[in-house]
Write a protein that holds these residues in place. Structure first.
Motif, mmCIF file in Angstrom:
data_model
loop_
_atom_site.group_PDB
_atom_site.id
_atom_site.type_symbol
_atom_site.label_atom_id
_atom_site.label_comp_id
_atom_site.label_asym_id
_atom_site.label_seq_id
_atom_site.Cartn_x
_atom_site.Cartn_y
_atom_site.Cartn_z
ATOM 1 N N GLY A 109 8.298 11.753 2.435
ATOM 2 C CA GLY A 109 8.124 13.022 3.132
ATOM 3 C C GLY A 109 7.723 12.837 4.582
ATOM 4 N N ALA A 110 6.824 11.883 4.849
ATOM 5 C CA ALA A 110 6.400 11.628 6.223
ATOM 6 C C ALA A 110 7.531 11.030 7.050
ATOM 7 C CB ALA A 110 5.184 10.693 6.228
ATOM 8 N N PHE A 111 8.339 10.167 6.435
ATOM 9 C CA PHE A 111 9.449 9.521 7.149
ATOM 10 C C PHE A 111 10.494 10.547 7.587
ATOM 11 C CE2 PHE A 111 13.645 7.413 7.035
ATOM 12 C CZ PHE A 111 13.453 6.498 8.060
ATOM 13 N N ARG A 112 10.685 11.585 6.791
ATOM 14 C CA ARG A 112 11.647 12.627 7.190
ATOM 15 C C ARG A 112 11.202 13.329 8.466
ATOM 16 N NH1 ARG A 112 12.203 13.210 1.459
ATOM 17 N NH2 ARG A 112 10.473 14.692 1.361
ATOM 18 N N VAL A 113 9.897 13.406 8.684
ATOM 19 C CA VAL A 113 9.366 14.046 9.891
ATOM 20 C C VAL A 113 9.272 13.051 11.044
ATOM 21 C CG1 VAL A 113 7.391 15.298 10.863
ATOM 22 C CG2 VAL A 113 8.077 15.701 8.491
ATOM 23 N N GLN A 114 8.853 11.822 10.744
ATOM 24 C CA GLN A 114 8.657 10.795 11.783
ATOM 25 C C GLN A 114 9.441 9.540 11.381
ATOM 26 O OE1 GLN A 114 8.581 8.977 14.455
ATOM 27 N NE2 GLN A 114 6.770 10.119 15.163
ATOM 28 N N PRO A 115 10.673 9.401 11.892
ATOM 29 C CA PRO A 115 11.530 8.278 11.482
ATOM 30 C C PRO A 115 11.095 6.918 12.025
ATOM 31 C CG PRO A 115 12.621 9.617 13.152
ATOM 32 C CD PRO A 115 11.373 10.354 12.786
ATOM 33 N N LEU A 116 10.031 6.857 12.834
ATOM 34 C CA LEU A 116 9.550 5.568 13.328
ATOM 35 C C LEU A 116 8.594 4.894 12.341
ATOM 36 C CD1 LEU A 116 8.862 6.365 17.100
ATOM 37 C CD2 LEU A 116 10.818 5.171 16.106
ATOM 38 N N LEU A 117 8.272 5.558 11.240
ATOM 39 C CA LEU A 117 7.336 5.003 10.269
ATOM 40 C C LEU A 117 7.951 3.823 9.508
ATOM 41 C CD1 LEU A 117 5.747 8.232 8.722
ATOM 42 C CD2 LEU A 117 4.698 6.638 10.329
ATOM 43 N N ARG A 118 7.098 2.826 9.235
ATOM 44 C CA ARG A 118 7.475 1.673 8.415
ATOM 45 C C ARG A 118 6.321 1.389 7.454
ATOM 46 N NH1 ARG A 118 11.298 3.155 10.547
ATOM 47 N NH2 ARG A 118 12.907 2.011 11.704
ATOM 48 N N LEU A 119 6.652 0.956 6.219
ATOM 49 C CA LEU A 119 5.631 0.717 5.188
ATOM 50 C C LEU A 119 5.770 -0.697 4.638
ATOM 51 C CD1 LEU A 119 3.381 1.664 3.233
ATOM 52 C CD2 LEU A 119 5.204 2.539 1.735
ATOM 53 N N ARG A 120 4.635 -1.411 4.583
ATOM 54 C CA ARG A 120 4.597 -2.747 3.966
ATOM 55 C C ARG A 120 3.692 -2.683 2.737
ATOM 56 N NH1 ARG A 120 2.942 -7.440 7.827
ATOM 57 N NH2 ARG A 120 5.191 -7.763 8.042
ATOM 58 N N LEU A 121 4.208 -3.188 1.609
ATOM 59 C CA LEU A 121 3.455 -3.238 0.357
ATOM 60 C C LEU A 121 3.138 -4.694 0.045
ATOM 61 C CD1 LEU A 121 5.698 -0.758 -1.671
ATOM 62 C CD2 LEU A 121 3.563 -0.219 -0.522
ATOM 63 N N ALA A 122 1.850 -5.042 0.027
ATOM 64 C CA ALA A 122 1.425 -6.419 -0.234
ATOM 65 C C ALA A 122 0.747 -6.475 -1.594
ATOM 66 C CB ALA A 122 0.471 -6.901 0.859
ATOM 67 N N GLY A 123 1.340 -7.193 -2.542
ATOM 68 C CA GLY A 123 0.741 -7.311 -3.866
ATOM 69 C C GLY A 123 1.789 -7.555 -4.929
ATOM 70 N N SER A 124 1.319 -7.667 -6.166
ATOM 71 C CA SER A 124 2.206 -7.894 -7.300
ATOM 72 C C SER A 124 1.644 -7.134 -8.486
ATOM 73 C CB SER A 124 2.313 -9.390 -7.615
ATOM 74 O OG SER A 124 1.015 -9.919 -7.885
ATOM 75 N N GLY A 125 2.384 -7.175 -9.608
ATOM 76 C CA GLY A 125 1.893 -6.487 -10.792
ATOM 77 C C GLY A 125 3.014 -5.937 -11.633
ATOM 78 N N GLU A 126 2.639 -5.332 -12.751
ATOM 79 C CA GLU A 126 3.601 -4.895 -13.750
ATOM 80 C C GLU A 126 4.524 -3.782 -13.264
ATOM 81 O OE1 GLU A 126 0.771 -1.710 -16.103
ATOM 82 O OE2 GLU A 126 0.400 -3.849 -16.404
ATOM 83 N N GLY A 127 4.091 -3.008 -12.274
ATOM 84 C CA GLY A 127 4.906 -1.889 -11.810
ATOM 85 C C GLY A 127 5.757 -2.195 -10.599
ATOM 86 N N LEU A 128 5.877 -3.481 -10.229
ATOM 87 C CA LEU A 128 6.601 -3.850 -9.015
ATOM 88 C C LEU A 128 8.077 -3.450 -9.086
ATOM 89 C CD1 LEU A 128 6.845 -5.237 -6.282
ATOM 90 C CD2 LEU A 128 7.022 -7.436 -7.467
ATOM 91 N N GLU A 129 8.747 -3.775 -10.178
ATOM 92 C CA GLU A 129 10.179 -3.470 -10.275
ATOM 93 C C GLU A 129 10.429 -1.963 -10.294
ATOM 94 O OE1 GLU A 129 12.514 -5.639 -9.829
ATOM 95 O OE2 GLU A 129 10.884 -7.097 -9.577
ATOM 96 N N ASP A 130 9.545 -1.210 -10.946
ATOM 97 C CA ASP A 130 9.682 0.253 -10.924
ATOM 98 C C ASP A 130 9.549 0.777 -9.500
ATOM 99 O OD1 ASP A 130 10.029 0.303 -13.643
ATOM 100 O OD2 ASP A 130 7.919 0.736 -14.094
ATOM 101 N N ALA A 131 8.644 0.178 -8.732
ATOM 102 C CA ALA A 131 8.472 0.603 -7.344
ATOM 103 C C ALA A 131 9.725 0.296 -6.521
ATOM 104 C CB ALA A 131 7.252 -0.087 -6.730
#
Length: 647
Positions: free
Chosen positions: A491-513
């Motif tokens: 939702g935020a990216f649709r308003v501000q296309p300069l946004l970038r997100l980094r996810l650091a970590g691992s776990g059981e839900g990684l593939e779902d993400a």
């Protein structure tokens, strides 16, 4: 008679059938009554929780009202000053308008005098022409005087007329000179008024510039006041307690924690290790004992007997050293065939196996256990054996993990009530503890946060690539609500296309993400960085504009103080510990749990990112969460516990 007997038999069977039906109905009604009782008990528990929350909300509302009142007073003072400056500007404007009117009047008069002077000059030229003509006639009369004796009288008359005209001309010259002098005086006055007008205009511009500078100074002072207020709040100043609590400070403390770094999990329990290092830096000889699982996964009696023999035969007679901290890893029995509830018993047995040697080699004066159920139970038994004070720090979240069964709740409650001091890493966790177990009135509870390694997590300049970088750090487990984070980011990216997100970590839900990122069309703006060690995290914090925490529940939130130690603000949901850490707008923003609230928070932090002061953020972190600060608080707890045990 037979017919009568048969009829009676039929009636008896019918009555027995009805009786069975009635009994079945009674059983069903009893079950329903039991369900209603369970429902009533559940509703009563919910009501008590809601009443506790209501008290917290009322306290927060009172604090917000106090803050609003102080803000309104400051706003009223600034409005009064602004009104005063505006009144001065209006007076200067009126004076300038009056002077401008006088100047315009003088200009009009000056123009009239100039026109009159031009008219007089024309008349003068006419008189000069007339005199010249008369002089010509006199010359002609003198030439023919002898011939025209009769014209002598006329010439005399003409001479008289000439004299009269000359006198009139002289008078006109004198009047013209007087008018010219008056005009020159008016011109000088006009020049003076013009100079005065210019000076007033310069003064007005200077005053406007001064008002602008004053407004900027006021804004700067307001921001500086806010920053200083945050620093003052972070100091935790306590007045009126002049006791020398360090006089009773223990010299030897035994730390009991099943959470401690291991070769296969260097980050596990790192916060306990850093706390112990900080205590040792304060001059306290703090040493750690940590249980190491001794696995027995068999039902074969012979193998079990042999394994137990090996377990009982293990004797520890020396300390190992881990990063400058003396450490004992004692064995305790665990099995995949035994439930979690047995861990406290086997853990306690493993520690007590080494108790005599520990006390003889290291005569500790106080025991500090981390978590109530496993380490707290063992610490309670050890403290009871040697008659020593016990401190328990609780980290477990959600705390319901330790109260989900009656047995777990009783053991956890028993350990906490045996402690001289209970430490919680956040107010939210302490509230959960008080709600889920019954603490004895003699138990003193206190909130002391985890600490951060300020030397490792240092402020560094951020490299700019034109994008706005968000960072999330954690495990891909349900409580972290990564799907909510990704929906909010979309939702935020649709308003501000300069946004970038980094996810650091691992776990059981990684593939779902990953699958959700694909479905949202965000693969080009979302990076999955994988598991990161602490050195990598420093770089990630440096490269981000702010950290995002989207969790449902957090007892503390170490990643928040790590980011703040690097000078980065934090956006967090109202999930417990992190919301307490972000205690002021200069440190970040706390939002609700919904996708929409998190989206609005991302956009607000994006707009305000240039306003965050990394030096202020790091200074607050140093005052509240540095090794020295936290170690001093814990040392004070140790001293109070020693004094309490002496009394």
């Amino acid at each position: 008679m037979n017919d009568l007997a048969n009829g009676l038999e039929v009636q008896r069977e019918a009555l027995e059938a009805k009786e069975g039906g009635y009994l079945l109905q009674l059983e069903q009604m009893a079950n329903q009554l039991e369900q209603l009782n369970d429902l009533a008990n559940g509703l009563e528990a919910q009501r008590e929780v809601l009443e506790a929350k209501e008290g917290g909300y009322l306290l927060q509302l009172e604090q917000i009202a106090s803050l609003l009142e102080a803000t309104n007073e400051l706003a009223n003072t600034l409005d009064a000053r602004r009104d005063e400056l505006e009144q001065q500007l209006r007076l200067r404007g009126q004076q300038l308008t009056a002077l401008q009117s006088d100047f315009d009047s003088i200009q009009a008069s000056n123009s009239h005098l100039i026109d009159r002077a031009h008219s007089l000059e024309l008349k003068q030229h006419e008189f000069v022409s007339t005199i010249d003509a008369l002089e010509s006639q006199v010359n002609q009369a003198q030439i023919i005087m002898l011939e025209y004796q009769g014209a002598i009288e006329r010439v005399n008359v003409l001479d008289m007329e000439k004299t009269t005209l000359l006198l009139e001309l002289e008078s006109l010259n004198m009047a013209a000179s007087a008018h010219f002098n008056e005009l020159a005086e008016k011109h000088r006055e006009a020049e003076q008024l013009s100079n005065l007008s210019n000076r007033l205009e310069s003064q007005r511009e200077a005053l406007e510039a001064q008002v602008t500078r004053l407004g900027q100074t006021i804004n700067s002072l307001v921001e500086e006041k806010s920053e200083y207020q945050v620093l003052v709040d972070a100091l935790h100043i306590r007045l009126g307690d002049s006791r020398d609590i360090m006089a009773a400070q223990p010299r030897k403390v035994l730390i009991v924690s099943h959470m401690y770094p291991r070769e296969y999990n260097l980050a596990g329990g790192i916060f306990v290790h850093e706390q112990v290092k900080a205590l040792r830096a304060q001059g306290i000889d703090a040493r750690v004992v940590s249980g190491e699982p001794f696995w027995i996964n068999t039902l074969n009696p012979k193998i079990i007997k042999r394994a137990l023999g090996c377990y009982l035969a293990q004797k520890i007679e020396a300390w190992e050293e881990y990063d400058g901290v003396p450490l004992i890893r004692f064995p305790y029995v665990v099995s995949s065939l035994l439930p979690f509830q047995t861990h406290a018993v086997s853990y306690t047995h493993g520690l007590l196996q080494q108790a005599a040697w520990l006390q003889a080699d290291f005569p500790f004066e106080l025991i500090h256990a981390h978590t109530a159920y496993t380490d707290g139970t063992a610490g309670r038994r050890l403290a009871s054996r040697f008659g020593l004070p016990l401190v328990i720090t609780e980290h477990t979240g959600p705390f319901s993990t330790l109260t989900r069964t009656g047995y777990l709740r009783r053991m956890t409650q028993k350990a906490l009530n045996a402690a001289d001091k209970v430490i919680s890493v956040s107010s939210a966790l302490l509230s959960d503890i008080r709600q889920q177990v019954r603490l004895s009135p003699r138990v003193d509870a206190q909130v002391i946060a985890n600490l951060v390694d300020m030397e490792l997590f240092r402020t560094q300049p951020k490299s700019s690539d034109g994008f706005i970088h968000l960072l999330w750090v954690g495990h891909f487990v349900p409580v972290k609500r990564v799907p909510v984070l990704l929906e909010a980011f979309a939702g935020a990216f649709r308003v501000q296309p300069l946004l970038r997100l980094r996810l650091a970590g691992s776990g059981e839900g990684l593939e779902d993400a990953r699958a959700l990122v694909d479905s949202l069309g965000l693969t080009h703006v979302v990076e999955f960085a994988g598991h990161a060690d602490r050195a990598q995290l420093v770089d990630y914090y440096r490269d981000c504009d702010f950290l995002v925490i989207s969790s449902e529940s957090e007892t503390f939130g170490v990643v928040a103080i790590e980011a703040m130690s690097c000078g980065r603000p934090v956006l967090t949901t109202r999930c417990g510990g992190p919301a307490e850490i972000v205690s002021h707008p200069v440190l970040g923003k706390v939002v609700g749990m919904s996708v929409e609230a998190l989206t609005e928070g991302m956009l607000a932090m994006t707009e305000q990112r240039a306003d965050f002061n990394s030096k202020v953020i790091r200074k607050v972190t140093e005052l509240k969460f540095s090794s020295a600060s936290i170690a001093q608080e814990i040392a004070a707890v140790y001293s109070a516990s020693i004094e309490k045990s002496i009394r």
